[in-house]
Scaffold this motif. Structure first.
Motif, PDB file in Angstrom:
ATOM      1  N   ALA A 146       0.862  -1.187   0.000  1.00 52.88           N
ATOM      2  CA  ALA A 146       0.000   0.000   0.000  1.00 52.88           C
ATOM      3  C   ALA A 146       0.897   1.236   0.000  1.00 52.88           C
ATOM      4  CB  ALA A 146      -0.910  -0.019   1.221  1.00 52.88           C
ATOM      5  N   PRO A 147       0.407   2.356  -0.540  1.00 57.27           N
ATOM      6  CA  PRO A 147       1.279   3.534  -0.719  1.00 57.27           C
ATOM      7  C   PRO A 147       2.007   3.996   0.545  1.00 57.27           C
ATOM      8  CG  PRO A 147      -0.685   3.783  -2.034  1.00 57.27           C
ATOM      9  CD  PRO A 147      -0.893   2.530  -1.227  1.00 57.27           C
ATOM     10  N   TRP A 148       1.340   4.027   1.686  1.00 53.73           N
ATOM     11  CA  TRP A 148       2.050   4.484   2.895  1.00 53.73           C
ATOM     12  C   TRP A 148       3.239   3.578   3.209  1.00 53.73           C
ATOM     13  CZ3 TRP A 148       4.547   6.798   6.444  1.00 53.73           C
ATOM     14  CH2 TRP A 148       4.901   6.147   7.627  1.00 53.73           C
ATOM     15  N   THR A 149       3.056   2.275   3.134  1.00 54.18           N
ATOM     16  CA  THR A 149       4.157   1.352   3.452  1.00 54.18           C
ATOM     17  C   THR A 149       5.311   1.520   2.456  1.00 54.18           C
ATOM     18  OG1 THR A 149       2.851  -0.241   4.704  1.00 54.18           O
ATOM     19  CG2 THR A 149       4.749  -1.120   3.515  1.00 54.18           C
ATOM     20  N   ILE A 150       4.988   1.765   1.196  1.00 54.10           N
ATOM     21  CA  ILE A 150       6.052   1.985   0.201  1.00 54.10           C
ATOM     22  C   ILE A 150       6.782   3.303   0.486  1.00 54.10           C
ATOM     23  CG2 ILE A 150       6.496   2.339  -2.282  1.00 54.10           C
ATOM     24  CD1 ILE A 150       5.819  -0.577  -1.464  1.00 54.10           C
ATOM     25  N   LEU A 151       6.013   4.351   0.783  1.00 55.70           N
ATOM     26  CA  LEU A 151       6.659   5.625   1.161  1.00 55.70           C
ATOM     27  C   LEU A 151       7.570   5.417   2.369  1.00 55.70           C
ATOM     28  CD1 LEU A 151       5.316   9.209   1.522  1.00 55.70           C
ATOM     29  CD2 LEU A 151       6.263   8.092   3.539  1.00 55.70           C
ATOM     30  N   ALA A 152       7.091   4.624   3.324  1.00 57.75           N
ATOM     31  CA  ALA A 152       7.872   4.409   4.552  1.00 57.75           C
ATOM     32  C   ALA A 152       9.267   3.865   4.214  1.00 57.75           C
ATOM     33  CB  ALA A 152       7.127   3.465   5.484  1.00 57.75           C
ATOM     34  N   SER A 160      12.488  -0.617  10.164  1.00 60.23           N
ATOM     35  CA  SER A 160      12.629   0.165  11.397  1.00 60.23           C
ATOM     36  C   SER A 160      11.522  -0.257  12.358  1.00 60.23           C
ATOM     37  CB  SER A 160      12.490   1.651  11.058  1.00 60.23           C
ATOM     38  OG  SER A 160      12.168   2.402  12.206  1.00 60.23           O
ATOM     39  N   LYS A 161      11.770  -0.125  13.643  1.00 57.50           N
ATOM     40  CA  LYS A 161      10.701  -0.432  14.601  1.00 57.50           C
ATOM     41  C   LYS A 161       9.662   0.680  14.632  1.00 57.50           C
ATOM     42  CE  LYS A 161      12.526  -3.736  17.867  1.00 57.50           C
ATOM     43  NZ  LYS A 161      13.948  -3.686  18.260  1.00 57.50           N
ATOM     44  N   THR A 162      10.131   1.914  14.448  1.00 52.76           N
ATOM     45  CA  THR A 162       9.237   3.061  14.638  1.00 52.76           C
ATOM     46  C   THR A 162       8.903   3.791  13.344  1.00 52.76           C
ATOM     47  OG1 THR A 162      11.186   4.438  14.950  1.00 52.76           O
ATOM     48  CG2 THR A 162      10.155   3.537  16.943  1.00 52.76           C
ATOM     49  N   PHE A 163       9.737   3.633  12.316  1.00 41.74           N
ATOM     50  CA  PHE A 163       9.620   4.411  11.080  1.00 41.74           C
ATOM     51  C   PHE A 163       9.518   5.908  11.404  1.00 41.74           C
ATOM     52  CE2 PHE A 163       9.089   0.311   9.147  1.00 41.74           C
ATOM     53  CZ  PHE A 163       9.689   0.479   7.909  1.00 41.74           C
ATOM     54  N   SER A 208       1.833  -2.972   5.628  1.00 41.70           N
ATOM     55  CA  SER A 208       2.520  -3.607   6.759  1.00 41.70           C
ATOM     56  C   SER A 208       2.802  -2.654   7.904  1.00 41.70           C
ATOM     57  CB  SER A 208       3.832  -4.214   6.277  1.00 41.70           C
ATOM     58  OG  SER A 208       3.570  -5.068   5.201  1.00 41.70           O
ATOM     59  N   TRP A 209       2.941  -1.350   7.600  1.00 42.01           N
ATOM     60  CA  TRP A 209       3.309  -0.388   8.646  1.00 42.01           C
ATOM     61  C   TRP A 209       2.169   0.548   8.999  1.00 42.01           C
ATOM     62  CZ3 TRP A 209       6.845  -2.459  11.216  1.00 42.01           C
ATOM     63  CH2 TRP A 209       7.761  -3.298  10.568  1.00 42.01           C
TER      64      TRP A 209
END
Ligand code: CP3
Length: 342
Positions: A146-152, A160-163, A208-209
């Motif tokens: 999903a876009p947010w996870t890819i941006l992350a 990362s644990k916290t991103f 995932s995030w």
């Protein structure tokens, strides 16, 4: 299009009646199978492996033969999109992904390309080949992050644990974040339509995030782009798996998707009340439960199936298999679901 011999997954996703609960496992291709590791050993690294359609097809089909799951998921990774957009990564052995360059400025975003349906041609080739070799035994799941996870990953540059770098970007550069998310979303829509054109029968989005964002941030930076993707993908059923996003479940039930994936922190009855009757739920056994003995796996799996019910439901884990889970335990989970009466 030739008819699938086993279309339980597609029927359950669409809310049609099933005579038995369908089951597959996230990260079923790879990891716990010695057969996977044998194929993996033929290549120098993970990325080379992902880019080899013959080998990708081979390991995609392994869990269908070995576990008897009701679906195959194409062997690939969510990080093929950042790479195709212009941000290459390495998969560091036993550490995970690592990006040499990360996104910081508008210039970085302007340099990225928008993927077309045929940009990531090796995945399309792997899907075509897998479809041919599967011979319609079970459906083939295509996927993307999903876009947010890819941006992350593009901003953080690694796991990362916290991103916190990625979250900082949302708080300090919201305009750039939206610009980047729009580019990722368009690439993802084109990429997924490419997968469908060559035979993907269902699409799953992995957020995932999701769980590191606040509800407000999740609505603004994640859900609205997931919505755009769900609206664009009308050809096949779609499943959205947003790990840790229990706080957004009710909102997610308004997405134009067929199914929602749940992690193991989510209670079945509570989830059904949040989403109502018109969406399929998928999940959500704690993958760590597969470290337990066979009796416990059976009891807990049957408890889960009883709670979710037999219709509008796809059995799965609450996240991917871990590498050190025994193959026989994963197989036993699948057999337990398949032996459960409707
Ligand atoms: O589900 C499947 O079996 C299909 C293949 C698949 C892989 N990655 C293969 C893979 C899928 C669906 C993914 C998705 C993926 N990749 C996600 C979303 C799902 C999730 O777990 O939340 C994410 C976050 C990634 C990014 C990624 N890829 C990481 C963080 C890592 C390294 C650590 C890890 O989890 O193993 C990978 C590597 C990776 N992707 C492996 C496999 C089989 C292990 C590589 C190896 O064989 O050494």
């Amino acid at each position: 299009m030739t008819k699938l011999k086993n279309d339980l997954l597609l029927r359950a996703a669409k809310g049609e009646n099933v005579e038995r609960i369908p089951v597959w496992m996230m990260r079923q291709a790879g990891r716990v199978l010695p057969e996977y590791r044998a194929v993996r050993a033929k290549t120098n690294n993970f990325i080379e492996f992902v880019k080899n359609p013959e080998l990708a097809a081979e390991v995609t089909i392994q869990p269908v033969d070995i576990f008897g799951v009701d679906a195959a998921i194409i062997f690939s990774d969510i990080l093929v999109i950042p790479e195709a957009m212009g941000l290459p990564y390495q998969m560091v052995e036993s550490k995970g992904p690592w990006f040499e360059n990360t996104i910081k400025t508008k210039t970085d975003i302007d340099k990225l390309i928008v993927c077309q349906g045929d940009t990531i041609d090796y995945v399309n080739q792997a899907i075509s080949l897998t479809k041919k070799q599967l011979d319609n035994r079970v459906p083939l799941i295509g996927f993307a992050g999903a876009p947010w996870t890819i941006l992350a990953y593009m901003v953080e540059g690694s796991g990362s644990k916290t991103f916190s770098k990625a979250k900082k970007f949302l708080y300090t550069e919201p305009v750039l974040a939206h610009l980047l998310l729009e580019k990722i979303t368009q690439s993802t829509i084109n990429y997924l339509k490419g997968q469908i054109a060559v035979g993907a029968d269902l699409i799953q989005l992995f957020d995932s995030w999701a769980g590191v964002l606040s509800p407000q941030q999740y609505g603004e930076f994640a859900l609205r782009y997931i919505r755009q993707i769900c609206e664009a993908i009308t050809e096949v059923p779609t499943t959205v798996f947003a790990k840790g996003a229990f706080f957004a479940l009710e909102e997610m039930s308004k997405l134009p998707c067929s199914a929602l994936g749940l992690d193991w922190n989510t209670d079945a009855d509570w989830a059904r009340k949040q989403v109502g009757p018109n969406i399929t739920l998928q999940g959500n056994l704690d993958p760590c439960l597969l470290y337990a003995d066979f009796d416990t796996i059976k009891t807990e799996t049957e408890k889960m199936l009883t709670e979710f019910g037999t219709q509008r439901y796809i059995a799965n884990l609450g996240h991917g298999l871990y590498p050190d889970i025994e193959k026989e335990k994963a197989k036993f989970f699948v057999e337990t679901v398949k032996g459960f009466g409707v």
